[in-house]
Motif scaffolding. Structure first.
Motif, PDB file in Angstrom:
ATOM      1  N   LYS A 178       0.453  -0.857   0.121  1.00  0.00           N
ATOM      2  CA  LYS A 178      -0.170  -0.107   0.108  1.00  0.00           C
ATOM      3  C   LYS A 178       0.647   1.150  -0.074  1.00  0.00           C
ATOM      4  O   LYS A 178       0.528   2.554  -0.809  1.00  0.00           O
ATOM      5  CB  LYS A 178      -1.363  -0.260   1.119  1.00  0.00           C
ATOM      6  CG  LYS A 178      -2.242   1.239   0.837  1.00  0.00           C
ATOM      7  CD  LYS A 178      -3.095   0.993   2.400  1.00  0.00           C
ATOM      8  CE  LYS A 178      -4.043  -0.499   2.633  1.00  0.00           C
ATOM      9  NZ  LYS A 178      -4.434  -0.350   4.147  1.00  0.00           N
ATOM     10  N   TYR A 183       1.146   3.836  -3.101  1.00  0.00           N
ATOM     11  CA  TYR A 183       0.950   5.798  -2.394  1.00  0.00           C
ATOM     12  C   TYR A 183       1.617   6.309  -2.576  1.00  0.00           C
ATOM     13  O   TYR A 183       1.517   7.445  -3.507  1.00  0.00           O
ATOM     14  CB  TYR A 183       0.512   5.455  -1.139  1.00  0.00           C
ATOM     15  CG  TYR A 183      -0.612   7.162  -1.339  1.00  0.00           C
ATOM     16  CD1 TYR A 183      -1.110   7.800  -1.764  1.00  0.00           C
ATOM     17  CD2 TYR A 183      -0.135   7.268   0.288  1.00  0.00           C
ATOM     18  CE1 TYR A 183      -1.932   8.731  -1.474  1.00  0.00           C
ATOM     19  CE2 TYR A 183      -0.376   8.973   0.283  1.00  0.00           C
ATOM     20  CZ  TYR A 183      -1.214   9.305  -0.288  1.00  0.00           C
ATOM     21  OH  TYR A 183      -1.622  10.314  -0.120  1.00  0.00           O
ATOM     22  N   TYR A 195       1.858   6.995  -6.908  1.00  0.00           N
ATOM     23  CA  TYR A 195       0.966   7.659  -7.484  1.00  0.00           C
ATOM     24  C   TYR A 195       1.301   8.827  -6.896  1.00  0.00           C
ATOM     25  O   TYR A 195       0.803  10.410  -7.546  1.00  0.00           O
ATOM     26  CB  TYR A 195      -0.781   7.574  -6.091  1.00  0.00           C
ATOM     27  CG  TYR A 195      -1.650   8.414  -6.217  1.00  0.00           C
ATOM     28  CD1 TYR A 195      -2.255   8.470  -6.786  1.00  0.00           C
ATOM     29  CD2 TYR A 195      -1.644   9.549  -5.373  1.00  0.00           C
ATOM     30  CE1 TYR A 195      -3.572   8.902  -6.830  1.00  0.00           C
ATOM     31  CE2 TYR A 195      -2.717   9.748  -5.068  1.00  0.00           C
ATOM     32  CZ  TYR A 195      -3.985   9.810  -5.919  1.00  0.00           C
ATOM     33  OH  TYR A 195      -4.926  11.110  -6.311  1.00  0.00           O
ATOM     34  N   CYS A 198      -6.062   5.339 -10.932  1.00  0.00           N
ATOM     35  CA  CYS A 198      -6.272   5.543  -9.460  1.00  0.00           C
ATOM     36  C   CYS A 198      -6.430   6.871  -8.873  1.00  0.00           C
ATOM     37  O   CYS A 198      -5.786   7.281  -9.227  1.00  0.00           O
ATOM     38  CB  CYS A 198      -5.654   3.982  -8.642  1.00  0.00           C
ATOM     39  SG  CYS A 198      -3.737   4.062  -8.494  1.00  0.00           S
ATOM     40  N   PHE A 230      -6.408   7.932  -4.132  1.00  0.00           N
ATOM     41  CA  PHE A 230      -6.380   7.651  -3.322  1.00  0.00           C
ATOM     42  C   PHE A 230      -6.743   8.456  -2.292  1.00  0.00           C
ATOM     43  O   PHE A 230      -6.734   9.743  -2.177  1.00  0.00           O
ATOM     44  CB  PHE A 230      -4.897   6.923  -2.598  1.00  0.00           C
ATOM     45  CG  PHE A 230      -3.795   6.214  -3.096  1.00  0.00           C
ATOM     46  CD1 PHE A 230      -3.595   4.631  -2.507  1.00  0.00           C
ATOM     47  CD2 PHE A 230      -2.888   5.967  -4.537  1.00  0.00           C
ATOM     48  CE1 PHE A 230      -3.265   3.658  -2.953  1.00  0.00           C
ATOM     49  CE2 PHE A 230      -2.673   4.749  -4.961  1.00  0.00           C
ATOM     50  CZ  PHE A 230      -2.852   3.894  -4.113  1.00  0.00           C
ATOM     51  N   LYS A 234      -7.954   2.502  -2.325  1.00  0.00           N
ATOM     52  CA  LYS A 234      -7.627   2.868  -3.450  1.00  0.00           C
ATOM     53  C   LYS A 234      -8.119   2.065  -4.403  1.00  0.00           C
ATOM     54  O   LYS A 234      -8.752   1.577  -4.701  1.00  0.00           O
ATOM     55  CB  LYS A 234      -6.076   1.915  -3.981  1.00  0.00           C
ATOM     56  CG  LYS A 234      -5.938   1.861  -5.456  1.00  0.00           C
ATOM     57  CD  LYS A 234      -4.370   1.306  -5.157  1.00  0.00           C
ATOM     58  CE  LYS A 234      -4.316   0.969  -6.356  1.00  0.00           C
ATOM     59  NZ  LYS A 234      -3.151  -0.376  -7.029  1.00  0.00           N
TER      60      LYS A 234
END
Length: 232
Positions: free
Chosen positions: A113, A117, A120, A131, A133, A142
């Protein structure tokens, strides 16, 4: 890609376990460990750290207070034996919250995770992201962009409506979420609604009908959406 990380825990066995788990991931580089929070403060304030594993219940200063004191915060994974600290932890936008004793499967999910992240947050072009978050119900969630039907404003919160799933409620403004979404795929049609362009089935009488059957109004301020949708 490697995330520079440090681990802080006043329990020697817990710290050794973290070190052993971290060593299993080539995406992580453990740069330091500390058995008290005070000793870690100077490093955190003067060295770039991507990911911090930190115990919450420690003498002198708690993990939560340490994180609050940082101006530049790395990604945070809290570790603790006490469930009651979860709410405070996620108010600080923690990536995850691991309850001791920590098993490797749960640790692995938290690390993946954090890696997702990190990618991202550090992707320069929104179009490269598939995606979104958000923090919801004391966890990082997510959401695949392809699954979002529309987003609804609820004062200080937004509700993200997802095809075939329960909506996700998060503390965020419509302006902020628009900044995180690709403009060619999501457009605002009303002060209270953002729609996924791909999910718009038809437009009639200044109302959008989505593929899931929901109808939403188009306000005067966003009537140009009708012409832009026709061109798609």
């Amino acid at each position: 890609m490697q995330l520079k990380c440090i681990a802080i825990d006043d329990e020697p066995l817990a710290l050794e376990l973290l070190k052993e788990y971290i060593s299993r991931f080539p995406q992580l580089k453990l740069v330091h460990t500390f058995d008290d929070a005070i000793s870690a403060v100077e490093l955190l304030r003067n060295t770039r750290v991507d990911l911090l594993f930190i115990d919450i219940n420690m003498p002198d200063i708690t993990g939560i207070d340490l994180v609050r004191s940082l101006q530049e915060k790395p990604l945070i994974i809290f570790t603790t034996a006490h469930k009651q600290f979860a709410i405070e932890g996620f108010e600080l936008d923690a990536v995850d919250y691991l309850l001791k004793p920590i098993n490797i499967d749960r640790f692995t999910r938290a690390v993946h995770k954090a890696i997702d992240y990190y990618k991202y947050k550090n992707t320069p072009a929104l179009e490269d992201n598939d995606c979104l978050f958000v923090h919801s119900e004391y966890k990082l969630v997510k959401i695949q962009l392809s699954e979002i039907e529309y987003i609804e404003s609820l004062e200080d919160y937004i509700k993200i409506h997802i095809a075939g799933a329960k909506p996700v409620l998060t503390l965020m403004s419509m302006k902020k979420v628009l900044e995180k979404l690709p403009a060619d795929k999501f457009q605002r049609i009303h002060r209270s609604y953002i729609v996924s362009v791909a999910k718009v089935k038809s437009i009639q009488n200044r109302k959008v009908q989505l593929s899931g059957g929901v109808e939403l109004p188009i306000s005067d301020s966003y009537v140009n959406f009708i012409n832009s949708w026709k061109k798609n």
